[in-house]
Design a protein around this motif. Sequence first.
Motif, mmCIF file in Angstrom:
data_model
loop_
_atom_site.group_PDB
_atom_site.id
_atom_site.type_symbol
_atom_site.label_atom_id
_atom_site.label_comp_id
_atom_site.label_asym_id
_atom_site.label_seq_id
_atom_site.Cartn_x
_atom_site.Cartn_y
_atom_site.Cartn_z
ATOM 1 N N ALA A 127 29.483 58.479 4.104
ATOM 2 C CA ALA A 127 29.982 58.130 5.435
ATOM 3 C C ALA A 127 31.339 58.774 5.692
ATOM 4 C CB ALA A 127 30.067 56.617 5.576
ATOM 5 N N LEU A 128 32.218 58.768 4.703
ATOM 6 C CA LEU A 128 33.529 59.394 4.875
ATOM 7 C C LEU A 128 33.399 60.903 5.070
ATOM 8 C CD1 LEU A 128 35.705 57.467 2.249
ATOM 9 C CD2 LEU A 128 35.863 57.319 4.744
ATOM 10 N N VAL A 129 32.497 61.528 4.324
ATOM 11 C CA VAL A 129 32.304 62.977 4.457
ATOM 12 C C VAL A 129 31.738 63.317 5.834
ATOM 13 C CG1 VAL A 129 30.957 64.938 3.616
ATOM 14 C CG2 VAL A 129 32.090 63.410 1.992
ATOM 15 N N GLY A 137 22.903 69.226 10.440
ATOM 16 C CA GLY A 137 22.122 69.768 11.541
ATOM 17 C C GLY A 137 22.940 70.203 12.732
ATOM 18 N N GLU A 138 24.284 70.009 12.711
ATOM 19 C CA GLU A 138 25.085 70.462 13.844
ATOM 20 C C GLU A 138 25.083 71.985 13.945
ATOM 21 O OE1 GLU A 138 28.324 66.941 14.649
ATOM 22 O OE2 GLU A 138 28.956 68.733 13.544
ATOM 23 N N THR A 264 27.377 53.321 11.828
ATOM 24 C CA THR A 264 28.048 53.699 13.071
ATOM 25 C C THR A 264 28.557 55.139 13.031
ATOM 26 O OG1 THR A 264 30.273 52.962 12.375
ATOM 27 C CG2 THR A 264 28.806 51.309 13.352
ATOM 28 N N ILE A 265 28.555 55.780 11.861
ATOM 29 C CA ILE A 265 29.017 57.161 11.727
ATOM 30 C C ILE A 265 27.888 58.093 12.171
ATOM 31 C CG2 ILE A 265 29.913 58.904 10.148
ATOM 32 C CD1 ILE A 265 31.763 56.502 10.570
ATOM 33 N N PRO A 266 28.136 58.975 13.147
ATOM 34 C CA PRO A 266 27.066 59.882 13.600
ATOM 35 C C PRO A 266 26.463 60.676 12.444
ATOM 36 C CG PRO A 266 28.958 59.994 15.091
ATOM 37 C CD PRO A 266 29.384 59.160 13.909
ATOM 38 N N GLY A 267 25.161 60.657 12.366
ATOM 39 C CA GLY A 267 24.454 61.415 11.340
ATOM 40 C C GLY A 267 24.061 60.612 10.122
ATOM 41 N N PHE A 268 24.659 59.414 9.924
ATOM 42 C CA PHE A 268 24.346 58.666 8.700
ATOM 43 C C PHE A 268 22.906 58.150 8.724
ATOM 44 C CE2 PHE A 268 24.292 55.015 5.844
ATOM 45 C CZ PHE A 268 24.920 55.537 4.729
ATOM 46 N N ALA A 269 22.476 57.552 9.855
ATOM 47 C CA ALA A 269 21.103 57.048 9.936
ATOM 48 C C ALA A 269 20.101 58.188 9.794
ATOM 49 C CB ALA A 269 20.889 56.308 11.256
#
Length: 545
Positions: A127-129, A137-138, A264-269
Amino acid sequence: MTARPANAPARPRAARPACSGRLHRLLAAASALALLLALLPPVAAGAANSAEPPGVFSPGSAAASGSESGGPDASPAPLTDPLPGPLDSVTAGGYCLLDAATGQVLASRMPDTPFYPASLTKMMTLALVLEQFGQPGESGQPGESGPPGETGQPGETLSGAVTVSESAVAAVGPGSSSIYLRAGETMTLEDAVLAAQLASANDAANVLAEAAAGSIEGFVARMNEQAAALGLQSTRFANPSGYHDEAQYTTPRELAKIAAWALTIPGFAELLRCPEHTMPGNAVHPAARRFVNDNRLLAEEPYPGCLGGKTGWTGEAHFTMMQAASREGRTLIAVVLACPSRAASYADCVALLDHGFADFTPIPLDEAKLGLPRLPVVREGQTLGEVPLILAGTGPAELLLPAGASEAELSFTYLGPPAYTVDAPFAGRIAVRGRTGVTLAELPLAPEPEALAALTGADPEQPWDRRGLRSILLLALAVLLGAAVSSRDASQLAAQRRRAARRRLDRQLARGHARIERLEALEEEADPPADRRGPAGPAKPPSGP
């Protein structure tokens, strides 16, 4: 000692070390920082800053046998549905079922007892990374990675390349799960993220830590800072991978809070659901590596609404797992620790999630009816005033009411400290109890931000506090002291080199002087002075006709 020749050049005076003035300036700056730190009031620290685990759960110990005396779980019974039976099959030593939006704990066993988390630690790491570098995927698609770049330095996104260091490989403990990275390999940060999630690779977690913070130690400090920011009082991290360390522990409740924040961190789910990834080969390791998501609730035994999860295991932690699922806009998080087997951890998570989705009904909450208290705000031993408490959840003010419970029979009790201490973790919560006194739920509380800012003079949009200032000053002090030590060592090394050069010059001059003396002696023997020659003989007649 041989006398110096008269024509020998004069020995130069020892020059003052060039770094001496720099050393004095560095030490003066370090002393000023140390004085400033001493003047700062101490920051209140909870268990998260403790060096030793406060009685970590171990299967077979007194805690495992159900003893709850003298510990943080001394409440009469764990949170549970008043109707017995739905969780009788759960075998985990400790568990927590959390509503991600409201923070309501729906069911738990030993929720505040410290456990070893194993690889569930990687949830905080990942999550921190992702928060720092962005989501997979960005610059492509998750699971697809192009060849790494040639710079060997991480870029601003996960597509940036990084070179595996000796320290990242050396920090992998024996028996660790890994993808067998070798020093000098070049990979993208996205490769490392997906390896840490899909293959639970400890070496990849170390690579991520160094890329994000410059060192594993620096990243661990960031992990603990984030835990404190989340208000976690019984969580402490010692490494980014979850490899066993007695100084690394957390609780079921706090691990569920970490998972809720991570979602809540974008990309984690999306990372949790990524099915597979192929990491291309490189000069050091030409063969490609393929990682596959082995979460049974996503593929083999699909669970309705499953968002994904994380697994872990060590001999000390036993089997650990987090699974998250979402239905009809409600996300539940199940954390199980100290399970006897991997199959049992899956079964426990399914039982908890089934219980949460089937046996609870949402009802709106009127905060005015909760009787939330106003707490005095204390800073540096002085009371600044009072601040009202509010529900800390991110979702609507509502309660998941267990089946069989009546809204009219609910009672609310505040649990937490009698005052709010500025810059210290806050663990206040409201306990919701039914007619029989059984705790149905606990909802986290927080001080009202604007009222708190009015008392403390802090900007709620810029939450700088003394903890952050102290961390910055400590880092600056460490850098200055390191530079001072390096400068001192450099000065000593330069002085040693000068002394060695001077000794070599003296020896060379002495040998040269001795050689000159020997040459003079030989010349005297070959052509002695007139007063040392013998008596002159008769003159030799000239030759000629």
